[in-house]
Design an enzyme around this catalytic site. Structure first.
Site, PDB file in Angstrom:
ATOM      1  N   LEU A   1       0.821  -1.216   0.000  1.00 61.38           N
ATOM      2  CA  LEU A   1       0.000   0.000   0.000  1.00 61.38           C
ATOM      3  C   LEU A   1       0.849   1.258   0.000  1.00 61.38           C
ATOM      4  O   LEU A   1       0.435   2.295  -0.494  1.00 61.38           O
ATOM      5  CB  LEU A   1      -0.936   0.010   1.216  1.00 61.38           C
ATOM      6  CG  LEU A   1      -2.078  -1.002   1.186  1.00 61.38           C
ATOM      7  CD1 LEU A   1      -2.793  -1.041   2.530  1.00 61.38           C
ATOM      8  CD2 LEU A   1      -3.060  -0.681   0.066  1.00 61.38           C
TER       9      LEU A   1
ATOM     10  N   LYS B   1       1.027  -2.684   8.947  1.00 60.36           N
ATOM     11  CA  LYS B   1       2.153  -1.756   8.965  1.00 60.36           C
ATOM     12  C   LYS B   1       3.331  -2.427   9.654  1.00 60.36           C
ATOM     13  O   LYS B   1       3.215  -2.911  10.773  1.00 60.36           O
ATOM     14  CB  LYS B   1       1.756  -0.473   9.707  1.00 60.36           C
ATOM     15  CG  LYS B   1       2.873   0.520   9.809  1.00 60.36           C
ATOM     16  CD  LYS B   1       2.377   1.887  10.200  1.00 60.36           C
ATOM     17  CE  LYS B   1       3.513   2.884  10.131  1.00 60.36           C
ATOM     18  NZ  LYS B   1       3.046   4.249  10.091  1.00 60.36           N
TER      19      LYS B   1
ATOM     20  N   VAL C   1       3.728  -0.517   4.477  1.00 59.96           N
ATOM     21  CA  VAL C   1       2.362  -0.927   4.779  1.00 59.96           C
ATOM     22  C   VAL C   1       1.882  -1.857   3.666  1.00 59.96           C
ATOM     23  O   VAL C   1       2.021  -1.532   2.484  1.00 59.96           O
ATOM     24  CB  VAL C   1       1.422   0.291   4.890  1.00 59.96           C
ATOM     25  CG1 VAL C   1       0.009  -0.152   5.246  1.00 59.96           C
ATOM     26  CG2 VAL C   1       1.938   1.282   5.943  1.00 59.96           C
TER      27      VAL C   1
ATOM     28  N   GLY D   1       6.788   4.285   4.102  1.00 57.54           N
ATOM     29  CA  GLY D   1       7.006   5.500   4.875  1.00 57.54           C
ATOM     30  C   GLY D   1       8.441   5.536   5.353  1.00 57.54           C
ATOM     31  O   GLY D   1       9.254   4.723   4.920  1.00 57.54           O
ATOM     32  N   ASN D   2       8.729   6.484   6.238  1.00 55.77           N
ATOM     33  CA  ASN D   2      10.081   6.562   6.782  1.00 55.77           C
ATOM     34  C   ASN D   2      10.401   5.390   7.700  1.00 55.77           C
ATOM     35  O   ASN D   2      11.506   4.881   7.710  1.00 55.77           O
ATOM     36  CB  ASN D   2      10.260   7.866   7.562  1.00 55.77           C
ATOM     37  CG  ASN D   2      10.718   8.977   6.662  1.00 55.77           C
ATOM     38  OD1 ASN D   2      11.705   8.821   5.959  1.00 55.77           O
ATOM     39  ND2 ASN D   2       9.999  10.079   6.657  1.00 55.77           N
ATOM     40  N   GLY D   3       9.394   4.982   8.479  1.00 54.61           N
ATOM     41  CA  GLY D   3       9.644   3.964   9.493  1.00 54.61           C
ATOM     42  C   GLY D   3       9.482   2.538   9.000  1.00 54.61           C
ATOM     43  O   GLY D   3       9.882   1.591   9.671  1.00 54.61           O
ATOM     44  N   GLY D   4       8.889   2.350   7.832  1.00 49.63           N
ATOM     45  CA  GLY D   4       8.643   0.992   7.368  1.00 49.63           C
ATOM     46  C   GLY D   4       7.679   0.976   6.207  1.00 49.63           C
ATOM     47  O   GLY D   4       7.536   1.968   5.497  1.00 49.63           O
TER      48      GLY D   4
ATOM     49  N   ASP E   1       1.096  13.514  14.716  1.00 48.01           N
ATOM     50  CA  ASP E   1       1.612  13.323  13.347  1.00 48.01           C
ATOM     51  C   ASP E   1       0.524  13.551  12.298  1.00 48.01           C
ATOM     52  O   ASP E   1       0.384  12.773  11.358  1.00 48.01           O
ATOM     53  CB  ASP E   1       2.225  11.923  13.216  1.00 48.01           C
ATOM     54  CG  ASP E   1       3.221  11.811  12.070  1.00 48.01           C
ATOM     55  OD1 ASP E   1       3.628  12.870  11.527  1.00 48.01           O
ATOM     56  OD2 ASP E   1       3.593  10.680  11.719  1.00 48.01           O
TER      57      ASP E   1
HETATM   58  P1  ATP Z   1       5.818   8.759   7.423  1.00 50.49           P
HETATM   59  O1  ATP Z   1       6.606   7.501   7.492  1.00 50.49           O
HETATM   60  O2  ATP Z   1       6.652   9.954   7.191  1.00 50.49           O
HETATM   61  O3  ATP Z   1       4.898   8.925   8.585  1.00 50.49           O
HETATM   62  P2  ATP Z   1       3.629   7.848   5.784  1.00 50.49           P
HETATM   63  O4  ATP Z   1       2.507   8.186   6.698  1.00 50.49           O
HETATM   64  O5  ATP Z   1       3.357   8.003   4.312  1.00 50.49           O
HETATM   65  O6  ATP Z   1       4.909   8.702   6.092  1.00 50.49           O
HETATM   66  P3  ATP Z   1       3.335   5.109   6.548  1.00 50.49           P
HETATM   67  O7  ATP Z   1       2.515   5.448   7.733  1.00 50.49           O
HETATM   68  O8  ATP Z   1       4.317   4.006   6.679  1.00 50.49           O
HETATM   69  O9  ATP Z   1       4.144   6.379   6.049  1.00 50.49           O
HETATM   70  O10 ATP Z   1       2.337   4.770   5.360  1.00 50.49           O
HETATM   71  C1  ATP Z   1       2.779   4.565   4.050  1.00 50.49           C
HETATM   72  C2  ATP Z   1       1.614   4.710   3.083  1.00 50.49           C
HETATM   73  O11 ATP Z   1       0.745   3.590   3.201  1.00 50.49           O
HETATM   74  C3  ATP Z   1       0.732   5.925   3.363  1.00 50.49           C
HETATM   75  O12 ATP Z   1       1.206   7.048   2.684  1.00 50.49           O
HETATM   76  C4  ATP Z   1      -0.634   5.495   2.859  1.00 50.49           C
HETATM   77  O13 ATP Z   1      -0.777   5.880   1.507  1.00 50.49           O
HETATM   78  C5  ATP Z   1      -0.599   3.973   2.984  1.00 50.49           C
HETATM   79  N1  ATP Z   1      -1.412   3.516   4.120  1.00 50.49           N
HETATM   80  C6  ATP Z   1      -1.064   3.556   5.424  1.00 50.49           C
HETATM   81  N2  ATP Z   1      -2.016   3.035   6.216  1.00 50.49           N
HETATM   82  C7  ATP Z   1      -3.018   2.643   5.386  1.00 50.49           C
HETATM   83  C8  ATP Z   1      -4.317   2.023   5.592  1.00 50.49           C
HETATM   84  N3  ATP Z   1      -4.752   1.721   6.816  1.00 50.49           N
HETATM   85  N4  ATP Z   1      -5.082   1.802   4.498  1.00 50.49           N
HETATM   86  C9  ATP Z   1      -4.642   2.128   3.268  1.00 50.49           C
HETATM   87  N5  ATP Z   1      -3.457   2.700   3.009  1.00 50.49           N
HETATM   88  C10 ATP Z   1      -2.633   2.958   4.047  1.00 50.49           C
HETATM   89 MG    MG Z   2       1.480   7.151   8.182  1.00 49.75          MG
END
Ligand code: ATP
Ligand code: MG
Length: 327
Positions: free
Chosen positions: A14, A37, A22, A17-20, A130
């Site tokens: 999906l 995640k 999804v 992100g920075n931490g991992g 956040d």
């Molecule tokens: P950061 O790591 O800087 O917080 P981020 O929020 O984009 O950035 P993640 O929280 O790891 O990083 O999420 C990565 C991506 O996965 C998101 O940008 C979003 O598009 C998608 N995503 C996250 N959670 C869900 C979810 N529950 N349902 C659908 N898509 C999701």
């Molecule tokens: Mg996020």
């Protein structure tokens, strides 16, 4: 009915992100589709267990504006957090796909985020920490929900040390090292709303001509922010002379280093919904009140629910389900 990694089948990625990352997964015993995640945590087993305990609060979070939580587990060296999957993804990916988002939809986003923040704080005393477009999710039923809130102090500490690039939604008082409060989330909401309405991150353009700091070799950590506003003029002039190798931030083809951006947030007037007259006055006024630089003057999410633009958004008949079907 504890979640186990063996019961989850990967469907697709999906996002990253920075931490991992999804992933969209299926929980085979029940057929439930979930978002998993995966967070890489460089911490002792005892700390990992503590994080897992803290995450359990999410089982008690029930709101139409908060992503549902299915469970979390350790899968060495990661922590996996399983939550409701939102099939239209996050608002950053939506606007990057379809361009600037209609202000009436942005109004519904503002309402949903304020409702979510008010629920988290009033019922659980949780501050999100956040808020940004990638943590505001949308589905084809037209629902808007927030995710990735700071329930685990240990998790915040563990991730904070490795974090670099996304301090950009941070309020001026946070950058200067003050305590996090619900009002810091309100600032982040204001920045996010401008980004959605304009279709670009709001800081990039406004500061293209006043780059008084182009390089910085320090490390930044959100848990221990640098005292940015204590740089002397000489220090700034010295840095000005060096060649920029700043972090590239999206928008307008210009680059700003992270420190430059943080300095800008602290020292310059807050961004606004511009150009004047393009958006409803009520929307402009709402964003202005989110972006008051003095946290004492800024309202709480609960108070902002009474703002005329939000009351108007609540009764607006815009059909988000139909809107969702257009992309
Ligand atoms: P950061 O790591 O800087 O917080 P981020 O929020 O984009 O950035 P993640 O929280 O790891 O990083 O999420 C990565 C991506 O996965 C998101 O940008 C979003 O598009 C998608 N995503 C996250 N959670 C869900 C979810 N529950 N349902 C659908 N898509 C999701
Ligand atoms: Mg996020």
């Amino acid at each position: 009915h504890d979640l186990r990694n063996e019961d989850l089948k990967d469907l697709r990625e999906l996002g990253q992100g920075n931490g991992g990352s999804v992933k969209l997964v299926e929980h085979l015993p029940t057929g439930t589709i979930m978002a998993k995640k995966i967070v890489l945590i460089d911490a002792k087993p005892s700390v990992r267990k503590q994080i897992l305990r803290e995450l359990q609060i999410m089982h008690d979070c029930h709101s139409d504006y908060i992503i549902s939580f299915y469970g979390a587990f350790i899968s060495d060296p990661n922590i996996c957090i399983c939550m409701e999957a939102m099939d239209k993804g996050s608002l950053d990916s939506i606007y990057k796909k379809i361009g600037a988002i209609d202000i009436d939809v942005v109004g519904k986003v503002a309402l949903a985020v304020l409702e979510g923040l008010t629920y988290l704080y009033d019922v659980h005393r949780i501050i999100h920490r956040d808020i940004k477009p990638s943590n505001i999710l949308f589905n084809s039923r037209g629902q808007i929900k927030i995710c990735d809130f700071g329930v685990s102090g240990e998790l915040i500490n563990s991730i904070a040390d490795t974090f670099v690039g996304t301090s950009t939604y941070m309020s001026p008082e946070r950058i200067q090292g003050a305590q996090y409060t619900v009002k810091s989330d309100v600032w982040s909401l204001g920045i996010s709303l401008i980004e959605l309405a304009l279709g670009r991150f709001p800081f990039a353009e406004s500061s293209s001509d006043d780059s008084d700091l182009s390089d910085f070799e320090g490390t930044l950590s959100p848990s221990r922010p640098n005292p940015l506003n204590t740089l002397t003029r000489e220090q700034r002039d010295k840095k000005k002379k060096r060649k920029s190798k700043g972090v590239s931030l999206q928008g307008g083809g210009m680059t700003m280093s992270i420190l430059e951006l943080l300095q800008h947030i602290v020292n310059e007037p807050a961004p606004r919904l511009t150009p004047e007259g393009r958006f409803p006055k009520e929307a402009e006024d709402f964003v202005d009140s989110c972006l008051l630089k003095d946290p004492d003057a800024r309202k709480t999410p609960k108070d902002l629910l009474k703002h005329p633009w939000i009351e108007h958004s609540r009764t607006a008949t815009i059909d988000l389900e139909t809107w969702a079907s257009t992309f």
